[in-house]
Structure formats: C-alpha cells, structure tokens
Design an enzyme around this catalytic site. Structure first.
Site, PDB file in Angstrom:
ATOM      1  N   SER A 126       0.767  -1.292  -0.079  1.00 28.62           N
ATOM      2  CA  SER A 126       0.447   0.144  -0.258  1.00 28.62           C
ATOM      3  C   SER A 126       1.096   1.390   0.390  1.00 28.62           C
ATOM      4  O   SER A 126       2.111   1.268   0.682  1.00 28.62           O
ATOM      5  CB  SER A 126      -1.379   0.188   1.512  1.00 28.62           C
ATOM      6  OG  SER A 126      -1.470   0.906   1.471  1.00 28.62           O
ATOM      7  N   TYR A 157      -1.188   0.362  10.560  1.00 32.33           N
ATOM      8  CA  TYR A 157      -1.711  -0.539   9.364  1.00 32.33           C
ATOM      9  C   TYR A 157      -0.979  -0.223   8.631  1.00 32.33           C
ATOM     10  O   TYR A 157      -0.149  -0.746   8.079  1.00 32.33           O
ATOM     11  CB  TYR A 157      -2.439   0.069   8.514  1.00 32.33           C
ATOM     12  CG  TYR A 157      -3.258  -0.087   7.696  1.00 32.33           C
ATOM     13  CD1 TYR A 157      -3.378  -1.316   6.943  1.00 32.33           C
ATOM     14  CD2 TYR A 157      -2.988   0.924   5.880  1.00 32.33           C
ATOM     15  CE1 TYR A 157      -3.595  -1.473   5.199  1.00 32.33           C
ATOM     16  CE2 TYR A 157      -3.266   0.418   4.643  1.00 32.33           C
ATOM     17  CZ  TYR A 157      -3.544  -1.001   4.566  1.00 32.33           C
ATOM     18  OH  TYR A 157      -4.095  -0.790   3.261  1.00 32.33           O
TER      19      TYR A 157
END
Length: 249
Positions: A143, A156
């Site tokens: 990501s 995250y």
C-alpha cells in the site's frame, strides 16, 4: 510482453475488491486461476463467472491466510490440479485504521496476522516449488501506507512497510534465480476495506482524508498493474509499482 496463457496463479483475498479484479484480468488473459478467501460462497460464485466468461480453468478453495496449514493446503491442492504454481498474488489484507490511544489491540493483532503472517505463509508454501522448478513470480500487495504514515495508520502502515521490506529482501535473496518478486503499492482504491473500520473517531474523519474532487482508483486499475508486472519478458523483473489516483483539482 509474455503471454500468461496456461500459467497458474493463486490469488488470496479473491472474494472481492482488488483480488476479484485481479482474478478477472488474469483469467481474461488465459491463466488458470486459484481463488483463495474465507468467504467460500463468494469465491464459488466468482469461479463460475470466470468459467462462463473466459472458459478458464478455475479452482476455488476456502482459505484463512492466518492459518499456515490452510495456506499449505491451498498450494498443495493447486499443484494437484494444475501441476505447478507459476504466480502467487499475496493480496489478502485488512485496513483497520484507528487512533493508538483508543487501544484496539485485537485489531492490531488481526492486521499483523493477515497482512504480514498471511504473506509469509504464502511465500513459505510456494517458494520451495518455485525454486525446484526454476521459475515463478511472487506479487505482494502492499500500500502507499507502506511508504507514508498518517494519523490512524500507525499499525496498518507498519504492516505494509513490513510487506515492502519482505519484498525487497526476497528480491535480493532470489536475484540469481529465475524467480521474480513484485511489490504493488495501491493508493486510495474504491473497495470494501474502509467499511471494516470500527474506530468511531476515524469514521467521522475518514471522508475528510480524501479530497472531494479526487477520483479514487478502481480495483481494476490495480489488476492492470499486476498484469503488467507478471506479463513482462523473462529477463525483466518489475520490483516495485506504486499506483496513485490523480488529483484532478
């Protein structure tokens, strides 16, 4: 570009979003598809759709990537069906954004289990066979949060930085083999990931984090990036792809 027709690709997290889009793209290019996800009904429906739309060979296997045994069985069944796993797409992931002060420890642990251990279990299960065959391609979906950290993304982002680090380490260790490694880092994509956020403070501010005039990416945009990487000539190894939406302001 090389054809992927007849190659076998395992896709984790294939029941929706980016995983589903990757499955459709690779199936349209003639690959054998192995769909892996916990939601058996969703991947069974997708398998039937792929078979009807593309006449593809498709195997749907209920898989929890946090279980080493599940992932080992996934690869075992894929080999029994197709002989060799040519491509592994480590796509399964969760994005449970929260403020650290709200102490959602169970969700931190879930992200570590899915986003990091799930990738490691996939690598563990396919790498020996790829080394023996002298070919293969591992695609890890990270990501842009693995490049940048923002409030609520601390855990995250930590998991996605770990995926990037693993991808870089694999590339260096496997540089003298014919096994390719690609790290894909999507930006804001329209998927169901944001609906899993339970931190009420994050829910209240999430829409403000993405400019109203910015068109977010679609899952198929990431699928095209994956196909670009896996269809390169044998001598080309695309190690890193970052895909961001264009701010049209």
């Amino acid at each position: 570009m090389n054809s992927i027709k007849g190659k076998t690709a395992i896709i984790t997290g294939a029941s929706s979003g980016i995983g589903e889009a990757i499955a459709k793209k690779l199936a349209s290019e003639g690959a054998n598809i192995v769909l892996a996800a916990r939601r058996e009904d969703r991947i069974s429906t997708l398998a039937n759709e792929l078979k009807e739309s593309f006449s593809s060979e498709v195997l749907a296997i209920s898989t929890d990537v946090t279980s080493r045994e599940d992932v080992e069985q996934l690869v075992k069944q894929a080999k029994e069906k197709f002989g060799q796993v040519d491509i592994l797409i480590n796509n399964a992931g969760v994005m449970l954004l929260s403020f650290l002060k709200n102490d959602l420890v169970d969700q931190w642990e879930q992200m570590v289990d899915v986003n990091i251990k799930g990738v490691l279990f996939g690598v563990h299960a396919v790498l020996p066979g790829m080394l023996e065959a002298g070919r293969g391609h591992v695609v890890n979906v990270s990501s842009v949060a693995g490049h940048e950290v923002f409030p609520t993304s601390a855990v995250y982002s930590a998991t996605k930085y770990a995926v990037r680090a693993l991808s870089m380490g694999m590339e260096k260790e496997l540089a003298e083999t014919a096994i390719k490694v690609t790290n894909i880092s999507p930006g804001a994509v329209q998927t169901e990931l944001t609906t899993h956020i339970t931190d009420e403070e994050v829910q209240g501010m999430f829409k403000k984090m993405i400019p109203e005039d910015m068109k977010v990416l679609e899952a198929k945009d990431i699928a095209e990036s994956v196909f670009y990487a896996v269809s390169q000539p044998d001598h080309v190894n695309v190690n890193e792809v970052i895909v961001r939406p264009v701010n049209q302001a």
